[in-house]
Design a protein around this motif. Structure first.
Motif, PDB file in Angstrom:
ATOM      1  N   VAL A 133       0.837  -1.203   0.000  1.00 11.21           N
ATOM      2  CA  VAL A 133       0.000   0.000   0.000  1.00 11.21           C
ATOM      3  C   VAL A 133       0.873   1.255   0.000  1.00 11.21           C
ATOM      4  O   VAL A 133       0.631   2.198  -0.761  1.00 11.21           O
ATOM      5  CB  VAL A 133      -0.971  -0.006   1.201  1.00 11.21           C
ATOM      6  CG1 VAL A 133      -1.767   1.290   1.269  1.00 11.21           C
ATOM      7  CG2 VAL A 133      -1.900  -1.213   1.134  1.00 11.21           C
ATOM      8  N   ALA A 134       1.900   1.278   0.838  1.00  6.30           N
ATOM      9  CA  ALA A 134       2.792   2.443   0.895  1.00  6.30           C
ATOM     10  C   ALA A 134       3.429   2.705  -0.471  1.00  6.30           C
ATOM     11  O   ALA A 134       3.530   3.861  -0.907  1.00  6.30           O
ATOM     12  CB  ALA A 134       3.873   2.230   1.956  1.00  6.30           C
ATOM     13  N   LEU A 135       3.828   1.649  -1.144  1.00  8.07           N
ATOM     14  CA  LEU A 135       4.451   1.825  -2.452  1.00  8.07           C
ATOM     15  C   LEU A 135       3.434   2.262  -3.503  1.00  8.07           C
ATOM     16  O   LEU A 135       3.731   3.113  -4.341  1.00  8.07           O
ATOM     17  CB  LEU A 135       5.173   0.547  -2.869  1.00  8.07           C
ATOM     18  CG  LEU A 135       6.390   0.229  -1.993  1.00  8.07           C
ATOM     19  CD1 LEU A 135       6.871  -1.184  -2.225  1.00  8.07           C
ATOM     20  CD2 LEU A 135       7.499   1.236  -2.218  1.00  8.07           C
ATOM     21  N   ARG A 136       2.243   1.730  -3.449  1.00  9.41           N
ATOM     22  CA  ARG A 136       1.189   2.169  -4.386  1.00  9.41           C
ATOM     23  C   ARG A 136       0.883   3.653  -4.205  1.00  9.41           C
ATOM     24  O   ARG A 136       0.576   4.354  -5.158  1.00  9.41           O
ATOM     25  CB  ARG A 136      -0.081   1.348  -4.206  1.00  9.41           C
ATOM     26  CG  ARG A 136       0.055  -0.053  -4.715  1.00  9.41           C
ATOM     27  CD  ARG A 136      -1.261  -0.717  -4.999  1.00  9.41           C
ATOM     28  NE  ARG A 136      -1.035  -2.096  -5.326  1.00  9.41           N
ATOM     29  CZ  ARG A 136      -0.506  -2.521  -6.466  1.00  9.41           C
ATOM     30  NH1 ARG A 136      -0.146  -1.669  -7.387  1.00  9.41           N
ATOM     31  NH2 ARG A 136      -0.325  -3.810  -6.680  1.00  9.41           N
ATOM     32  N   ARG A 137       0.960   4.117  -2.971  1.00 15.14           N
ATOM     33  CA  ARG A 137       0.717   5.542  -2.673  1.00 15.14           C
ATOM     34  C   ARG A 137       1.957   6.398  -2.916  1.00 15.14           C
ATOM     35  O   ARG A 137       1.916   7.606  -2.757  1.00 15.14           O
ATOM     36  CB  ARG A 137       0.311   5.713  -1.209  1.00 15.14           C
ATOM     37  CG  ARG A 137      -1.065   5.205  -0.891  1.00 15.14           C
ATOM     38  CD  ARG A 137      -1.562   5.742   0.442  1.00 15.14           C
ATOM     39  NE  ARG A 137      -1.911   7.146   0.310  1.00 15.14           N
ATOM     40  CZ  ARG A 137      -1.186   8.168   0.750  1.00 15.14           C
ATOM     41  NH1 ARG A 137      -0.044   7.985   1.368  1.00 15.14           N
ATOM     42  NH2 ARG A 137      -1.611   9.406   0.583  1.00 15.14           N
ATOM     43  N   LYS A 138       3.066   5.745  -3.223  1.00 12.00           N
ATOM     44  CA  LYS A 138       4.350   6.444  -3.401  1.00 12.00           C
ATOM     45  C   LYS A 138       4.733   7.195  -2.128  1.00 12.00           C
ATOM     46  O   LYS A 138       5.215   8.322  -2.159  1.00 12.00           O
ATOM     47  CB  LYS A 138       4.296   7.386  -4.602  1.00 12.00           C
ATOM     48  CG  LYS A 138       4.019   6.667  -5.896  1.00 12.00           C
ATOM     49  CD  LYS A 138       3.903   7.610  -7.049  1.00 12.00           C
ATOM     50  CE  LYS A 138       3.533   6.795  -8.285  1.00 12.00           C
ATOM     51  NZ  LYS A 138       3.065   7.610  -9.365  1.00 12.00           N
ATOM     52  N   ASP A 139       4.518   6.529  -0.988  1.00 11.50           N
ATOM     53  CA  ASP A 139       4.782   7.105   0.322  1.00 11.50           C
ATOM     54  C   ASP A 139       6.106   6.562   0.851  1.00 11.50           C
ATOM     55  O   ASP A 139       6.151   5.519   1.515  1.00 11.50           O
ATOM     56  CB  ASP A 139       3.619   6.757   1.262  1.00 11.50           C
ATOM     57  CG  ASP A 139       3.704   7.460   2.603  1.00 11.50           C
ATOM     58  OD1 ASP A 139       4.810   7.874   3.007  1.00 11.50           O
ATOM     59  OD2 ASP A 139       2.655   7.565   3.261  1.00 11.50           O
ATOM     60  N   LEU A 140       7.168   7.278   0.557  1.00 12.47           N
ATOM     61  CA  LEU A 140       8.512   6.838   0.927  1.00 12.47           C
ATOM     62  C   LEU A 140       8.685   6.767   2.445  1.00 12.47           C
ATOM     63  O   LEU A 140       9.276   5.817   2.960  1.00 12.47           O
ATOM     64  CB  LEU A 140       9.560   7.762   0.311  1.00 12.47           C
ATOM     65  CG  LEU A 140      11.011   7.337   0.461  1.00 12.47           C
ATOM     66  CD1 LEU A 140      11.264   5.994  -0.193  1.00 12.47           C
ATOM     67  CD2 LEU A 140      11.930   8.403  -0.135  1.00 12.47           C
ATOM     68  N   ALA A 141       8.149   7.739   3.175  1.00 10.04           N
ATOM     69  CA  ALA A 141       8.299   7.749   4.639  1.00 10.04           C
ATOM     70  C   ALA A 141       7.653   6.509   5.260  1.00 10.04           C
ATOM     71  O   ALA A 141       8.253   5.856   6.124  1.00 10.04           O
ATOM     72  CB  ALA A 141       7.692   9.016   5.225  1.00 10.04           C
ATOM     73  N   ALA A 142       6.444   6.172   4.824  1.00  3.91           N
ATOM     74  CA  ALA A 142       5.772   4.982   5.363  1.00  3.91           C
ATOM     75  C   ALA A 142       6.518   3.716   4.969  1.00  3.91           C
ATOM     76  O   ALA A 142       6.675   2.800   5.777  1.00  3.91           O
ATOM     77  CB  ALA A 142       4.323   4.922   4.887  1.00  3.91           C
ATOM     78  N   ALA A 143       7.009   3.658   3.733  1.00  2.00           N
ATOM     79  CA  ALA A 143       7.761   2.484   3.277  1.00  2.00           C
ATOM     80  C   ALA A 143       9.012   2.292   4.127  1.00  2.00           C
ATOM     81  O   ALA A 143       9.304   1.175   4.568  1.00  2.00           O
ATOM     82  CB  ALA A 143       8.119   2.623   1.803  1.00  2.00           C
ATOM     83  N   GLU A 144       9.735   3.368   4.386  1.00  2.00           N
ATOM     84  CA  GLU A 144      10.941   3.275   5.217  1.00  2.00           C
ATOM     85  C   GLU A 144      10.598   2.788   6.621  1.00  2.00           C
ATOM     86  O   GLU A 144      11.282   1.922   7.170  1.00  2.00           O
ATOM     87  CB  GLU A 144      11.639   4.636   5.296  1.00  2.00           C
ATOM     88  CG  GLU A 144      12.316   5.042   4.015  1.00  2.00           C
ATOM     89  CD  GLU A 144      12.899   6.439   4.072  1.00  2.00           C
ATOM     90  OE1 GLU A 144      13.951   6.639   3.468  1.00  2.00           O
ATOM     91  OE2 GLU A 144      12.292   7.328   4.711  1.00  2.00           O
ATOM     92  N   LEU A 145       9.548   3.341   7.181  1.00  2.00           N
ATOM     93  CA  LEU A 145       9.108   2.958   8.520  1.00  2.00           C
ATOM     94  C   LEU A 145       8.767   1.468   8.582  1.00  2.00           C
ATOM     95  O   LEU A 145       9.190   0.751   9.490  1.00  2.00           O
ATOM     96  CB  LEU A 145       7.869   3.786   8.845  1.00  2.00           C
ATOM     97  CG  LEU A 145       7.697   4.341  10.225  1.00  2.00           C
ATOM     98  CD1 LEU A 145       6.703   5.478  10.183  1.00  2.00           C
ATOM     99  CD2 LEU A 145       7.331   3.327  11.209  1.00  2.00           C
ATOM    100  N   LEU A 146       8.014   1.008   7.613  1.00  2.00           N
ATOM    101  CA  LEU A 146       7.602  -0.399   7.581  1.00  2.00           C
ATOM    102  C   LEU A 146       8.808  -1.324   7.382  1.00  2.00           C
ATOM    103  O   LEU A 146       8.890  -2.382   8.015  1.00  2.00           O
ATOM    104  CB  LEU A 146       6.570  -0.613   6.476  1.00  2.00           C
ATOM    105  CG  LEU A 146       5.221   0.080   6.729  1.00  2.00           C
ATOM    106  CD1 LEU A 146       4.396   0.110   5.452  1.00  2.00           C
ATOM    107  CD2 LEU A 146       4.475  -0.597   7.860  1.00  2.00           C
ATOM    108  N   LEU A 147       9.729  -0.927   6.539  1.00  2.00           N
ATOM    109  CA  LEU A 147      10.924  -1.750   6.323  1.00  2.00           C
ATOM    110  C   LEU A 147      11.772  -1.836   7.589  1.00  2.00           C
ATOM    111  O   LEU A 147      12.260  -2.911   7.942  1.00  2.00           O
ATOM    112  CB  LEU A 147      11.744  -1.205   5.152  1.00  2.00           C
ATOM    113  CG  LEU A 147      11.127  -1.473   3.786  1.00  2.00           C
ATOM    114  CD1 LEU A 147      11.790  -0.604   2.727  1.00  2.00           C
ATOM    115  CD2 LEU A 147      11.234  -2.950   3.426  1.00  2.00           C
ATOM    116  N   ARG A 148      11.928  -0.724   8.285  1.00  2.00           N
ATOM    117  CA  ARG A 148      12.678  -0.740   9.553  1.00  2.00           C
ATOM    118  C   ARG A 148      12.014  -1.652  10.573  1.00  2.00           C
ATOM    119  O   ARG A 148      12.678  -2.226  11.434  1.00  2.00           O
ATOM    120  CB  ARG A 148      12.815   0.672  10.119  1.00  2.00           C
ATOM    121  CG  ARG A 148      13.894   1.495   9.474  1.00  2.00           C
ATOM    122  CD  ARG A 148      14.255   2.725  10.298  1.00  2.00           C
ATOM    123  NE  ARG A 148      13.135   3.540  10.681  1.00  2.00           N
ATOM    124  CZ  ARG A 148      12.640   4.556   9.976  1.00  2.00           C
ATOM    125  NH1 ARG A 148      13.182   4.876   8.823  1.00  2.00           N
ATOM    126  NH2 ARG A 148      11.610   5.251  10.428  1.00  2.00           N
TER     127      ARG A 148
END
Length: 128
Positions: free
Chosen positions: A80-95
């Motif tokens: 979902v974060a990637l579909r939204r192009k939300d880099l901050a959320a993607a980084e948070l989820l990966l961490r």
């Protein structure tokens, strides 16, 4: 002109705000926890990523929300974060331990989505 200081929602307020989305038949009265799932499998974490609320995403992760929960169309919050192009959320989820190779019903993994997006998304996911 006086300004009121910005206040952050509590975890309980964040969860309550997901009730209508996850449980529309309950008219906002269903109790919601970080592990709650709607009819399609989405969790409060999915909802907050869709809403672009990075603060709420952080709160839910800290409260133990499953970053690899499979929701609608077999997508995880990272999809979902990637579909939204939300880099901050993607980084948070990966961490927080989000997996990059889970394939959704669309036949795409978060890694696949990042490759299509390119740039910072590609670097973020190919570094893992």
């Amino acid at each position: 002109m006086s300004r009121k200081p910005k206040t952050r929602l509590s975890l309980q307020d964040i969860l309550a705000s997901c009730s209508d989305t996850l449980f529309p038949a309950e008219c906002g009265k269903a109790p919601v926890t970080p592990q709650s799932r709607g009819a399609d499998g989405d969790t409060p974490l999915h909802v907050m990523v869709w809403r672009g609320n990075t603060y709420a995403v952080q709160c839910l992760v800290e409260a133990g929300a499953d970053v690899n929960a499979v929701g609608d169309m077999s997508e995880t919050p990272l999809h979902v974060a990637l579909r939204r192009k939300d880099l901050a959320a993607a980084e948070l989820l990966l961490r927080a331990g989000a997996e990059t190779d889970r394939v959704s019903e669309f036949g795409q993994s978060p890694r696949d989505l990042a490759l299509v997006l390119g740039g910072a998304f590609r670097r973020l996911l190919t570094a893992r």
